[in-house]
Design an enzyme around this catalytic site. Structure first.
Site, PDB file in Angstrom:
ATOM      1  CG  ASN A  20      -5.138   1.806  -7.296  1.00  0.00           C
ATOM      2  OD1 ASN A  20      -4.762   2.014  -6.307  1.00  0.00           O
ATOM      3  ND2 ASN A  20      -7.227   1.624  -6.766  1.00  0.00           N
ATOM      4  CE  LYS A  21      -2.620  -4.231  -6.444  1.00  0.00           C
ATOM      5  NZ  LYS A  21      -0.769  -4.282  -6.557  1.00  0.00           N
ATOM      6  CG  ASP A  56      -0.452   2.388  -5.563  1.00  0.00           C
ATOM      7  OD1 ASP A  56      -1.399   2.115  -5.824  1.00  0.00           O
ATOM      8  OD2 ASP A  56       0.132   1.363  -4.840  1.00  0.00           O
ATOM      9  N   GLY A  63       0.482  -1.413  -0.192  1.00  0.00           N
ATOM     10  CA  GLY A  63       0.411  -0.265  -0.346  1.00  0.00           C
ATOM     11  C   GLY A  63       0.929   1.080   0.081  1.00  0.00           C
ATOM     12  CB  ALA A  64       1.017   4.560  -2.266  1.00  0.00           C
ATOM     13  NE  ARG A 119       4.862  -2.999  -4.913  1.00  0.00           N
ATOM     14  CZ  ARG A 119       3.709  -3.520  -4.177  1.00  0.00           C
ATOM     15  NH1 ARG A 119       3.570  -3.218  -3.449  1.00  0.00           N
ATOM     16  NH2 ARG A 119       3.269  -4.015  -5.934  1.00  0.00           N
ATOM     17  CD  GLN A 171      -2.973  -7.265  -3.699  1.00  0.00           C
ATOM     18  OE1 GLN A 171      -4.071  -7.901  -4.316  1.00  0.00           O
ATOM     19  NE2 GLN A 171      -2.214  -6.366  -3.610  1.00  0.00           N
TER      20      GLN A 171
HETATM   21  C1  LIG Z   1      -3.311   3.376  -0.007  1.00  0.00           C
HETATM   22  S1  LIG Z   1      -3.014   3.038  -1.898  1.00  0.00           S
HETATM   23  C2  LIG Z   1      -3.406   1.598  -1.175  1.00  0.00           C
HETATM   24  C3  LIG Z   1      -3.366   0.830  -2.764  1.00  0.00           C
HETATM   25  O1  LIG Z   1      -1.799  -0.076  -2.960  1.00  0.00           O
HETATM   26  C4  LIG Z   1      -2.134  -1.589  -3.356  1.00  0.00           C
HETATM   27  O2  LIG Z   1      -0.911  -2.002  -4.467  1.00  0.00           O
HETATM   28  P1  LIG Z   1      -0.222  -3.092  -3.857  1.00  0.00           P
HETATM   29  O3  LIG Z   1      -1.013  -4.111  -2.597  1.00  0.00           O
HETATM   30  O4  LIG Z   1       0.044  -3.611  -4.601  1.00  0.00           O
HETATM   31  O5  LIG Z   1       0.731  -2.324  -2.970  1.00  0.00           O
HETATM   32  C5  LIG Z   1      -3.813  -1.097  -4.286  1.00  0.00           C
HETATM   33  O6  LIG Z   1      -2.964   0.154  -5.613  1.00  0.00           O
HETATM   34  C6  LIG Z   1      -3.776  -0.122  -3.206  1.00  0.00           C
HETATM   35  O7  LIG Z   1      -4.879   0.495  -3.867  1.00  0.00           O
END
Ligand SMILES: CSC[C@H]1O[C@H](OP(=O)(O)O)[C@H](O)[C@@H]1O
Length: 355
Positions: free
Chosen positions: A254-255, A244, A54-55, A96, A203
């Site tokens: 985003n994801k 992100d 998560g960012a 990352r 997630q």
């Molecule tokens: C509040 S930022 C959350 C954002 O990060 C996630 O990516 P990851 O699980 O790969 O770190 C996803 O894009 C979420 O929306």
């Protein structure tokens, strides 16, 4: 639920020569396990394998990783500690590529490293830890502000759809997209959430559903491919996701799967909100097609549920993110207010005022 469990994915233990304690998010929802990171390599690996993700959470973890790196050698000079701190920041920056909060937090730490006037190593280590703690606390405050700013936008909603996890587990606490949902729920609004499972790492199913259940918010997990159907059935009043990295023109990364949701929401005339702190904006990038998209390992797709699900020798494509264009985003909910994503001048003004 009167007093939901407060979820904090990470904490710093002890003082300047301490360590980072994380909830290992790869073990949720069946196991709540904490891991201690006592080296920069352990922090790097935790970010890479999504033990912490998560960012905003990645940024906070990396800030503490710099503190760990600076203190790795005992009885060192200030210059040696500074060299170690810079080396730690450079290394953590390779973990990352997409979430800009990682680089935003590391830049904050580098500003401390480059300060003059530290005559004692302890004073330098204390200044580093103070900055990491300030970044951590700023994210707590930011998430609650996002919740307050966003809740009015979904006041008339009964069913909200979200994607991936943009909750407490992705931040210092409370979340971004889920902060808006928690704020509405905690004010007494009756709200149900459809959580996309979010392949390939799930997630949404593993983390968002777990968080919402802990908070007492009714949630239904759906396959990503079902989002279109529930929208067509009129069962979604709003979509809200995290981000992100957001470019200067309002394009939001985003994801993977977020772009498709933005197109579906437009087609079904459903508001599509992005919730993110101002630290997630990257004004150096003119548009979202300049955002670096992380390509992750094949096995995350080809070896699901403990068995091989793709024939040997068949190619796999695994981009971890995609980009929702500004014109498909109804509004961006930030800690400084709600932004019209296509109004670039306003985007720049709000974000620059925050920095
Ligand atoms: C509040 S930022 C959350 C954002 O990060 C996630 O990516 P990851 O699980 O790969 O770190 C996803 O894009 C979420 O929306």
């Amino acid at each position: 639920m009167s007093n939901p469990v407060k979820i904090e994915p990470l904490s710093w233990q002890q003082e300047t020569t301490g360590f980072l304690r994380l909830i290992d998010q790869t073990r949720l929802p069946t196991e709540l396990v904490e891991i201690d990171c006592r080296s920069v390599e352990q922090v790097w690996t935790a970010i890479k394998r999504l033990s912490v993700r998560g960012a905003p959470a990645i940024g906070v973890a990396a800030a503490y990783g710099v503190c760990i790196g600076a203190a790795e050698t005992t009885r060192q000079s200030v210059d040696q500690a500074k060299q170690q701190a810079h080396a730690a920041a450079d290394y953590l920056a390779t973990s990352r590529p997409t979430a800009v909060n990682l680089f935003w937090a590391l830049d904050r730490m580098r500003q401390v490293i480059d300060r003059d006037g530290f005559d004692q190593t302890d004073a330098f280590l204390e200044a580093l830890l103070a900055e990491a703690r300030a970044i951590h606390q700023q994210d707590r405050d930011t998430c609650h502000a996002i919740g307050r700013n966003g809740a009015p936008l979904i006041a008339a909603a009964k069913n909200v759809l979200t994607h991936c996890n943009a909750g407490a587990l992705a931040t210092a606490e409370y979340g971004t997209a889920l902060a808006v949902i928690y704020s509405a729920h905690d004010s007494g609004q009756s709200l149900h959430v459809f959580a996309d499972e979010t392949r390939p790492l799930l997630q949404g199913a593993r983390l968002t559903a777990w968080e919402l259940q802990q908070h007492g918010v009714p949630v239904t997990v759906i396959c990503d491919s079902m989002a279109a159907c529930v929208m067509k059935e009129g069962r979604v009043d709003a979509v809200i996701v995290g981000a992100d990295r957001i470019a200067a023109n309002g394009d939001a990364c985003n994801k993977i799967g977020t772009y498709g949701l933005s197109v579906l929401a437009k087609h079904h005339n459903i508001p599509f909100y992005v919730a993110a702190p101002c630290s997630t904006f990257d004004l150096t990038l003119a548009s979202g097609d300049l955002i670096p998209i992380e390509q992750r390992a094949d096995y995350e797709i080809s070896e699901a549920f403990g068995k091989r699900t793709v024939p040997e020798g068949v190619d796999v494509y695994n981009p971890a993110f995609d980009v929702a264009p500004a014109e498909l985003i109804t509004a961006i909910i930030t800690d400084r207010g709600v932004i019209d994503p296509v109004d670039e001048a306003n985007v720049r003004r709000v974000v620059q005022d925050a920095s």
